[in-house]
Write an enzyme that holds these catalytic residues in place. Structure first.
Site, PDB file in Angstrom:
ATOM      1  N   VAL A 180       2.285   0.232   0.282  1.00  0.00           N
ATOM      2  CA  VAL A 180       1.063  -0.561   0.459  1.00  0.00           C
ATOM      3  C   VAL A 180       1.442  -1.937   1.002  1.00  0.00           C
ATOM      4  O   VAL A 180       2.379  -2.575   0.521  1.00  0.00           O
ATOM      5  CB  VAL A 180       0.307  -0.724  -0.875  1.00  0.00           C
ATOM      6  CG1 VAL A 180      -1.008  -1.461  -0.639  1.00  0.00           C
ATOM      7  CG2 VAL A 180       0.054   0.636  -1.506  1.00  0.00           C
TER       8      VAL A 180
ATOM      9  N   GLY B 184       4.644   3.566  -4.061  1.00  0.00           N
ATOM     10  CA  GLY B 184       4.495   4.580  -5.101  1.00  0.00           C
ATOM     11  C   GLY B 184       4.827   5.941  -4.553  1.00  0.00           C
ATOM     12  O   GLY B 184       5.417   6.079  -3.479  1.00  0.00           O
ATOM     13  N   GLY B 185       4.444   6.972  -5.307  1.00  0.00           N
ATOM     14  CA  GLY B 185       4.809   8.315  -4.934  1.00  0.00           C
ATOM     15  C   GLY B 185       4.250   8.752  -3.593  1.00  0.00           C
ATOM     16  O   GLY B 185       4.867   9.528  -2.882  1.00  0.00           O
ATOM     17  N   MET B 186       3.058   8.250  -3.228  1.00  0.00           N
ATOM     18  CA  MET B 186       2.442   8.714  -1.992  1.00  0.00           C
ATOM     19  C   MET B 186       2.662   7.795  -0.810  1.00  0.00           C
ATOM     20  O   MET B 186       2.471   8.209   0.323  1.00  0.00           O
ATOM     21  CB  MET B 186       0.943   8.925  -2.196  1.00  0.00           C
ATOM     22  CG  MET B 186       0.644  10.205  -2.934  1.00  0.00           C
ATOM     23  SD  MET B 186      -0.974  10.910  -2.625  1.00  0.00           S
ATOM     24  CE  MET B 186      -1.087  10.961  -0.857  1.00  0.00           C
TER      25      MET B 186
ATOM     26  N   ILE C 173       3.294  -5.074  -0.510  1.00  0.00           N
ATOM     27  CA  ILE C 173       2.810  -5.488  -1.830  1.00  0.00           C
ATOM     28  C   ILE C 173       3.021  -4.414  -2.893  1.00  0.00           C
ATOM     29  O   ILE C 173       2.736  -4.641  -4.060  1.00  0.00           O
ATOM     30  CB  ILE C 173       1.315  -5.886  -1.791  1.00  0.00           C
ATOM     31  CG1 ILE C 173       0.452  -4.754  -1.247  1.00  0.00           C
ATOM     32  CG2 ILE C 173       1.122  -7.150  -0.994  1.00  0.00           C
ATOM     33  CD1 ILE C 173      -1.046  -5.083  -1.274  1.00  0.00           C
ATOM     34  N   GLY C 174       3.563  -3.263  -2.496  1.00  0.00           N
ATOM     35  CA  GLY C 174       3.831  -2.245  -3.506  1.00  0.00           C
ATOM     36  C   GLY C 174       4.163  -0.908  -2.868  1.00  0.00           C
ATOM     37  O   GLY C 174       3.963  -0.702  -1.675  1.00  0.00           O
TER      38      GLY C 174
ATOM     39  N   ASP D 153      -4.150   9.441 -12.196  1.00  0.00           N
ATOM     40  CA  ASP D 153      -2.944   8.609 -12.218  1.00  0.00           C
ATOM     41  C   ASP D 153      -3.277   7.237 -12.785  1.00  0.00           C
ATOM     42  O   ASP D 153      -2.892   6.211 -12.224  1.00  0.00           O
ATOM     43  CB  ASP D 153      -2.359   8.489 -10.810  1.00  0.00           C
ATOM     44  CG  ASP D 153      -0.915   7.969 -10.830  1.00  0.00           C
ATOM     45  OD1 ASP D 153      -0.236   8.153 -11.860  1.00  0.00           O
ATOM     46  OD2 ASP D 153      -0.472   7.387  -9.820  1.00  0.00           O
TER      47      ASP D 153
ATOM     48  N   LYS E 244      -2.427   1.170   3.099  1.00  0.00           N
ATOM     49  CA  LYS E 244      -1.464   2.110   2.516  1.00  0.00           C
ATOM     50  C   LYS E 244      -1.093   3.172   3.533  1.00  0.00           C
ATOM     51  O   LYS E 244      -1.960   3.850   4.086  1.00  0.00           O
ATOM     52  CB  LYS E 244      -2.056   2.764   1.267  1.00  0.00           C
ATOM     53  CG  LYS E 244      -1.094   3.726   0.569  1.00  0.00           C
ATOM     54  CD  LYS E 244      -1.706   4.212  -0.732  1.00  0.00           C
ATOM     55  CE  LYS E 244      -0.759   5.124  -1.494  1.00  0.00           C
ATOM     56  NZ  LYS E 244      -1.336   5.558  -2.777  1.00  0.00           N
TER      57      LYS E 244
END
Length: 298
Positions: free
Chosen positions: A94, A89-91, A86-87, A202, A111
């Site tokens: 998810v 990012g930098g870390m 579902i997504g 963030d 995540k």
């Protein structure tokens, strides 16, 4: 090599960079005129230019962190079964997940941290400590933590069925006062974090979701920091007060984040200002569409 010869090498390189193939070779041959050392310098410059990974010259959306293996639907992580991505990012990445034995329709956001390094493990432990004690209507809750079979840390949060705040405002065609009422929920959530000595660091539309009933939910505290070293973190917070330039979103970063200076609650307040500007004006105050990272930072 003397400054004069270096200047000549640079001029030859710049001229050669505009050519290719045989035309480039002929230009370098003429310019070097049998000077093997000069040709070697120019050739290395050309090779370096061809191999460069110009991250700073790519649009922001293309300058994200390295690709990570995506788990296919049906994969298991601890007691959870992956339904879909579902997504990311930098870390980390998810996933929408369901826990074995849970009621039908009971879904979670799982995540997995992208890099299992010592530094990110420390950040992961920090994130656990922060999220596990937060309870607020407008803040997504941490529900579980663990490690994958590959020793990558993961955490599980309540799944928020919503969309980024700016997209929600546009889709619903919200008027000015309606947008401001929605933004007050964002401010209430951030105030709650600050009252609990937490900085999000963030804040951006992707981390501020709005549900179908108009409730705001702040998610992803991947680079949040505590204002004081206490509780399970104890004195291990250490350098967490330092901002990592690689773990910020340039479009919403505060000046102190960009300069690598310690963050404060004002870091979030600054991001709130940018978010409000975007919500009302329909554009980021600093970053034009497709702007390169270095231009945004400047």
């Amino acid at each position: 090599m003397s400054p004069e010869r270096l200047r000549k090498a640079r001029e030859l390189f710049e001229a050669a960079a505009a050519e290719s193939g045989a035309a480039r070779e002929a230009l370098v041959d003429r310019g070097c005129n049998g000077d093997a050392d000069l040709r070697g310098v120019v050739q290395r410059m050309i090779e370096a230019d061809g191999a460069a990974n110009a991250v700073l010259d790519r649009p922001l959306h293309g300058a994200a962190s390295p690709a990570s293996e995506v788990l296919p639907p049906g994969s298991t992580v601890g007691p959870y079964r992956i339904l879909r991505e579902i997504g990311s990012g930098g870390m980390g990445v998810v996933y929408l997940a369901r826990r074995d034995g849970a009621a039908v329709g009971e879904l979670y956001a799982l995540k997995i941290v992208r890099w299992p390094s010592a530094e990110l493990s420390r950040r992961f432990q920090q994130e656990q400590a922060i999220l596990s004690r937060l309870e607020h209507t407008n803040v997504a809750r941490l529900l579980d933590i663990g490690k994958t079979a590959g020793e990558k840390p993961y955490f599980v949060m309540e799944y928020v069925e919503g969309e980024p705040i700016h997209r929600y405002c546009e889709r619903m065609g919200l008027a000015l006062e309606e947008r401001l009422r929605l933004f007050r929920q964002v401010c209430a959530a951030v105030r709650y974090l600050h009252q609990n000595l937490v900085i999000h660091r963030d804040l951006k539309p992707a981390n501020i979701l709005v549900t179908a009933d108009g409730t705001v939910k702040l998610v992803d505290f991947g680079i949040a920091k505590l204002l004081e070293a206490s509780g399970v973190l104890g004195s291990s917070l250490g350098s967490a007060v330092e901002t990592s330039a690689g773990l910020m979103t340039p479009d919403y970063a505060s000046p102190e984040q960009i300069r690598g200076e310690p963050a404060s609650t004002l870091t979030d307040v600054y991001a709130l200002g940018i978010l409000l500007y975007e919500s009302l004006a329909g554009a980021n105050p600093f970053a034009a569409n497709g702007a390169a990272v270095h231009e945004t930072l400047r």
